[in-house]
Structures are given as structure tokens and as C-alpha cells.
Design an enzyme around this catalytic site. Sequence first.
Site, PDB file in Angstrom:
ATOM      1  N   ASP A  15      41.309  56.332 -29.194  1.00 19.51           N
ATOM      2  CA  ASP A  15      41.048  57.036 -27.930  1.00 19.51           C
ATOM      3  C   ASP A  15      42.027  56.623 -26.822  1.00 19.51           C
ATOM      4  O   ASP A  15      41.979  57.174 -25.727  1.00 19.51           O
ATOM      5  CB  ASP A  15      39.606  56.759 -27.484  1.00 19.51           C
ATOM      6  CG  ASP A  15      39.086  57.832 -26.534  1.00 19.51           C
ATOM      7  OD1 ASP A  15      39.356  59.015 -26.784  1.00 19.51           O
ATOM      8  OD2 ASP A  15      38.435  57.497 -25.532  1.00 19.51           O
ATOM      9  N   SER A  42      38.178  62.465 -22.351  1.00 21.01           N
ATOM     10  CA  SER A  42      37.952  62.821 -23.754  1.00 21.01           C
ATOM     11  C   SER A  42      36.585  63.485 -23.864  1.00 21.01           C
ATOM     12  O   SER A  42      35.635  63.084 -23.190  1.00 21.01           O
ATOM     13  CB  SER A  42      37.980  61.622 -24.690  1.00 21.01           C
ATOM     14  OG  SER A  42      38.463  60.493 -24.095  1.00 21.01           O
ATOM     15  N   GLN A  67      40.466  65.049 -32.185  1.00 22.81           N
ATOM     16  CA  GLN A  67      39.875  64.841 -30.857  1.00 22.81           C
ATOM     17  C   GLN A  67      40.209  65.993 -29.915  1.00 22.81           C
ATOM     18  O   GLN A  67      41.278  66.612 -30.025  1.00 22.81           O
ATOM     19  CB  GLN A  67      40.383  63.541 -30.235  1.00 22.81           C
ATOM     20  CG  GLN A  67      39.703  63.233 -28.903  1.00 22.81           C
ATOM     21  CD  GLN A  67      39.942  61.833 -28.405  1.00 22.81           C
ATOM     22  OE1 GLN A  67      41.022  61.297 -28.581  1.00 22.81           O
ATOM     23  NE2 GLN A  67      38.938  61.240 -27.784  1.00 22.81           N
TER      24      GLN A  67
HETATM   25  C1  LIG Z   1      46.186  70.796 -21.942  1.00 20.78           C
HETATM   26  C2  LIG Z   1      44.948  69.969 -21.965  1.00 20.78           C
HETATM   27  C3  LIG Z   1      45.269  68.548 -21.934  1.00 20.78           C
HETATM   28  C4  LIG Z   1      44.079  67.640 -22.139  1.00 20.78           C
HETATM   29  C5  LIG Z   1      44.525  66.212 -21.998  1.00 20.78           C
HETATM   30  C6  LIG Z   1      43.341  65.356 -22.106  1.00 20.78           C
HETATM   31  C7  LIG Z   1      43.731  63.943 -22.031  1.00 20.78           C
HETATM   32  C8  LIG Z   1      42.507  63.105 -22.091  1.00 20.78           C
HETATM   33  C9  LIG Z   1      42.894  61.678 -21.987  1.00 20.78           C
HETATM   34  C10 LIG Z   1      41.698  60.857 -21.876  1.00 20.78           C
HETATM   35  C11 LIG Z   1      42.102  59.416 -21.756  1.00 20.78           C
HETATM   36  C12 LIG Z   1      41.009  58.574 -21.246  1.00 20.78           C
HETATM   37  C13 LIG Z   1      39.959  58.481 -22.264  1.00 20.78           C
HETATM   38  C14 LIG Z   1      38.667  58.188 -21.609  1.00 20.78           C
HETATM   39  O1  LIG Z   1      38.287  57.086 -21.583  1.00 20.78           O
HETATM   40  S1  LIG Z   1      37.710  59.476 -21.017  1.00 20.78           S
HETATM   41  C15 LIG Z   1      36.083  58.734 -21.040  1.00 20.78           C
HETATM   42  C16 LIG Z   1      35.243  59.319 -22.051  1.00 20.78           C
HETATM   43  N1  LIG Z   1      34.875  60.639 -21.673  1.00 20.78           N
HETATM   44  C17 LIG Z   1      33.954  60.858 -20.720  1.00 20.78           C
HETATM   45  O2  LIG Z   1      33.416  59.963 -20.097  1.00 20.78           O
HETATM   46  C18 LIG Z   1      33.559  62.302 -20.509  1.00 20.78           C
HETATM   47  C19 LIG Z   1      32.087  62.383 -20.222  1.00 20.78           C
HETATM   48  N2  LIG Z   1      31.657  63.769 -20.064  1.00 20.78           N
HETATM   49  C20 LIG Z   1      31.524  64.348 -18.850  1.00 20.78           C
HETATM   50  O3  LIG Z   1      31.735  63.729 -17.821  1.00 20.78           O
HETATM   51  C21 LIG Z   1      31.062  65.770 -18.855  1.00 20.78           C
HETATM   52  O4  LIG Z   1      30.577  66.129 -20.099  1.00 20.78           O
HETATM   53  C22 LIG Z   1      32.156  66.769 -18.436  1.00 20.78           C
HETATM   54  C23 LIG Z   1      32.677  66.435 -17.059  1.00 20.78           C
HETATM   55  C24 LIG Z   1      33.303  66.734 -19.434  1.00 20.78           C
HETATM   56  C25 LIG Z   1      31.555  68.153 -18.419  1.00 20.78           C
HETATM   57  O5  LIG Z   1      30.361  68.172 -17.688  1.00 20.78           O
HETATM   58  P1  LIG Z   1      29.878  69.395 -16.800  1.00 20.78           P
HETATM   59  O6  LIG Z   1      29.843  70.610 -17.620  1.00 20.78           O
HETATM   60  O7  LIG Z   1      28.613  69.005 -16.155  1.00 20.78           O
HETATM   61  O8  LIG Z   1      31.037  69.347 -15.769  1.00 20.78           O
HETATM   62  P2  LIG Z   1      31.765  70.446 -14.890  1.00 20.78           P
HETATM   63  O9  LIG Z   1      32.667  71.258 -15.731  1.00 20.78           O
HETATM   64  O10 LIG Z   1      30.770  71.193 -14.074  1.00 20.78           O
HETATM   65  O11 LIG Z   1      32.638  69.498 -13.949  1.00 20.78           O
HETATM   66  C26 LIG Z   1      32.200  68.210 -13.614  1.00 20.78           C
HETATM   67  C27 LIG Z   1      32.677  67.834 -12.229  1.00 20.78           C
HETATM   68  O12 LIG Z   1      34.068  68.028 -12.126  1.00 20.78           O
HETATM   69  C28 LIG Z   1      34.353  68.779 -10.974  1.00 20.78           C
HETATM   70  N3  LIG Z   1      35.575  69.545 -11.221  1.00 20.78           N
HETATM   71  C29 LIG Z   1      35.700  70.702 -11.843  1.00 20.78           C
HETATM   72  N4  LIG Z   1      36.978  71.070 -11.886  1.00 20.78           N
HETATM   73  C30 LIG Z   1      37.687  70.096 -11.275  1.00 20.78           C
HETATM   74  C31 LIG Z   1      39.031  69.875 -11.005  1.00 20.78           C
HETATM   75  N5  LIG Z   1      39.960  70.743 -11.360  1.00 20.78           N
HETATM   76  N6  LIG Z   1      39.408  68.756 -10.377  1.00 20.78           N
HETATM   77  C32 LIG Z   1      38.483  67.855  -9.986  1.00 20.78           C
HETATM   78  N7  LIG Z   1      37.184  68.015 -10.215  1.00 20.78           N
HETATM   79  C33 LIG Z   1      36.800  69.104 -10.847  1.00 20.78           C
HETATM   80  C34 LIG Z   1      33.144  69.668 -10.814  1.00 20.78           C
HETATM   81  O13 LIG Z   1      33.045  70.127  -9.486  1.00 20.78           O
HETATM   82  C35 LIG Z   1      32.050  68.689 -11.140  1.00 20.78           C
HETATM   83  O14 LIG Z   1      31.841  67.774 -10.085  1.00 20.78           O
HETATM   84  P3  LIG Z   1      30.439  67.751  -9.329  1.00 20.78           P
HETATM   85  O15 LIG Z   1      30.287  69.107  -8.735  1.00 20.78           O
HETATM   86  O16 LIG Z   1      29.401  67.440 -10.384  1.00 20.78           O
HETATM   87  O17 LIG Z   1      30.593  66.634  -8.332  1.00 20.78           O
END
Ligand SMILES: CCCCCCCCCCCCCC(=O)SCCNC(=O)CCNC(=O)[C@H](O)C(C)(C)COP(=O)(O)OP(=O)(O)OC[C@H]1O[C@@H](n2cnc3c(N)ncnc32)[C@H](O)[C@@H]1OP(=O)(O)O
Length: 356
Positions: free
Chosen positions: A266, A288, A338
Site C-alpha cells: 500500500d 486507497s 488495488q
Molecule cells: C487517476 C486516479 C489516481 C488515483 C491515485 C490514488 C493514489 C492513492 C494513494 C494512496 C496512498 C496513501 C495510502 C493511504 O494510506 S490511504 C488510507 C486508507 N484509505 C482510507 O482511509 C480511505 C477511507 N475511506 C474513506 O474515507 C471513504 O470511504 C471515502 C472518502 C473514500 C468515500 O466516502 P464518502 O462516499 O462518504 O465520501 P465523499 O465522496 O462524499 O467525500 C468525502 C469527503 O471529501 C470531500 N471531497 C469531495 N471531493 C473533494 C475534493 N475534490 N477535494 C477535497 N475534498 C473533497 C467531500 O466534501 C467529503 O467531505 P465532507 O463533506 O464529509 O466533509
Amino acid sequence: MSFLKTNVNLRLAGLSNAVHHADVVALTKLSCLVLPHEHSALLQPESIWSAEKSLETCSPVEHILHLEPIEVDTFQGITLPDAPKFGHVFGGQLVGQALAAVSKSVDCLKVVHSSHAYFLLAGDVNIPIIYKVKRLRDGKSFATRKVDAIQKGNVIFTLLASFQKEELGFQHQEVPMPSVPTPDELLSMEELREQRLTDPRLPRTYRNKVATAKFIPWPIEIRFCEPSPSTNQTKSPPSLKFWFRAKGKLSDDEALHRCVAAFTADLVSVHASMNPHRQRGLKIDVMSLDHSMWFHRPIRADDWVLFVIFSPTAFNARGFVTGQMFNQKGELLISFFQEGLGRKRIPKRSATNSKL
Ligand SMILES: CCCCCCCCCCCCCC(=O)SCCNC(=O)CCNC(=O)[C@H](O)C(C)(C)COP(=O)(O)OP(=O)(O)OC[C@H]1O[C@@H](n2cnc3c(N)ncnc32)[C@H](O)[C@@H]1OP(=O)(O)O
């Protein structure tokens, strides 16, 4: 040594009429050892879950994955001050500790062969994480477990894992290990950082950022196979290859080595899906979402392992990666999948803080 353990009520001839509860261990069909029930802990195999080894002297990642038993099938993990974190509990820590918890509940002859996990809520680094294990099934060769990671009564993470006893069977490997430099020919992350501070090909602003960013060494040594003079603002192909190994010597327990591989998977893998989208000034929030692994062969995570990562697609703000881990002999040890969420940051909002 393999043994058969069973609980019986014994009436010891000539001693008294009292019924004694004991664990009976049959070493062979002819000899039998009777062990009083209160000493049954002696039957536990020496492993990370029961090791006497001092936490101060063990490898840093073994320390991070350490769990305190609370009651049967319930464990507590904490986030150590120098553990990797990203404003919230690191996903690899959740996978590694959860795998440790389920492994503790399974007959030591069975090891995990696959795990599937979802990250549900960002974890708070300041409070302990409670792991509650559910024993779904115990078969002759296989066992299945579910574990929930809980903070403040909320399930923040859930993992399903299947375990299997060693079994002889068909074998093949159709995927060759890519040809890459050996770890000795590559720079460590610390050396790479030093080099970047003075590399004239990199923009001065980027070098200043590297110099001032807080640098906490990871408990895993990583050597990138194709270190390029690119920055996190430069586009690059959606792939990554690096050697890794745990810092320090890990306890000699296959279960621990699999937990460490899961922890490492991860760390930087899903970032590969962002590579083609990088650009100057781009600020993203990343998390993630899920994590699946298949453990094909035994692994030593304190010896060099090659991690080959490729992202075939990104869509709907989700980056998808596949990964393969090889040992230095080129044997495929682990396959990995992932997804990560990558959103362009909306100022003054952050999805990465804990919402508990
Ligand atoms: C091309 C893609 C590349 C991907 C690369 C990936 C790299 C990963 C690398 C990882 C490396 C590290 C590895 C690790 O260690 S990551 C650590 C392990 N993962 C986690 O802890 C994830 C846990 N899961 C969650 O938190 C939820 O299930 C999520 C959030 C995923 C969805 O849960 P839900 O469906 O309930 O959420 P939502 O869609 O309504 O949104 C949640 C909040 O976000 C706000 N929000 C929305 N949009 C934006 C935005 N643009 N800019 C800023 N904020 C934004 C939105 O207003 C809301 O805030 P609030 O209104 O509640 O305050």
C-alpha cells in the site's frame, strides 16, 4: 513438530476421584503427553503473536504490526509516532495489522493465501484501533476469517482472508521477472533524496520543497529500478518497479512476512496510476479504496523482493493498479490489485482527515 491437540476430561488413576480438564497432545500413536489445562499456552508456537522478543529490538515494521490481545479474537493496534501516516492511519498499517489479527486466530499450519479488503473511513492516528475477528469456517485444509477494524464504534476497515495448509500440487509460472538492475546497483531513498537536493536538472522550487519537507524514514527499504530526474509535477508512464525489504531482521514466521508484504503493497503502488496525469501546480487528495492479494509462494520480506506495478486504467477518479512481487530467483510470490481515489483538491476541503 506437528501434533494433534484435543480437550478431554481425565480421571487420573490412583490420585483422586476429581475430574481434571487437560489438553492431550499425541506425539505418535504410541506415546501421549498429558498437559494440565492451565499450561496449555506452552503449546502455542513461537511466533510474532506470542514472541518474548523485546519490541525495542525487533524490526521497526514488526513493531508497527504488533497487536495486544484484549480477549479471544479481539486485538488492539496503535499507530506508532514514527509509523508512516498520511494525516490519517496508513492503509498498509490497517491491512498488515488486520492480517496479523486473523492469522492469530488460525491453526499455525495454515497460512494466508488470499485477502480482500475495503478502506471505509479514514482512521484517526491518535486513538487505538480495535480488530474484531470473526471465524467464518475451519476446514481440514482451509480456514476463512473476517476482521473489522473499529475506532469510536465505527468500522473503518474490513478484511476477508482465506488460509490453507501446505499441499503438494501442480505448478507453473508463465510470467517472467523483468530484467532490472540488482538492489546493490541502485540508490536508497535517503541517497536519492540527497541527490535530488543538488540535481541541477530539477527546478529550484522543487529542490527547496524537498529540502524543507519533513523526512521520516520508512520502516521498509525501497530502491527504485528506474529513478528518473522527474518530479511529482512531470508526466510519466503508469508503471513502477522497485526492490523492497523490511529494515532489520524479522522474526522467523511466514505469517509475519506476508503481513509485511501487505503493509508494503500500500506504500507507493497506486500512485503509479497518477503518473500520466501529473502537472505543475496540480493538488490532489488521494486515498486507497480497496486492496487484494494472492500469496502464491513463501516470502522473506527482510530479503530483497521486486515489486512490479502497472496501472492499466483510471476512470471516475479511481486509479487501478496490478502488481507482482518476485524473489531474487525470479519466482512469483504475490499478485496484487488495488484501487485508489484521486480527486483534484477543492481548496479548504480535505477528504483525508478522519471523520470519526
Ligand atoms: C487517476 C486516479 C489516481 C488515483 C491515485 C490514488 C493514489 C492513492 C494513494 C494512496 C496512498 C496513501 C495510502 C493511504 O494510506 S490511504 C488510507 C486508507 N484509505 C482510507 O482511509 C480511505 C477511507 N475511506 C474513506 O474515507 C471513504 O470511504 C471515502 C472518502 C473514500 C468515500 O466516502 P464518502 O462516499 O462518504 O465520501 P465523499 O465522496 O462524499 O467525500 C468525502 C469527503 O471529501 C470531500 N471531497 C469531495 N471531493 C473533494 C475534493 N475534490 N477535494 C477535497 N475534498 C473533497 C467531500 O466534501 C467529503 O467531505 P465532507 O463533506 O464529509 O466533509
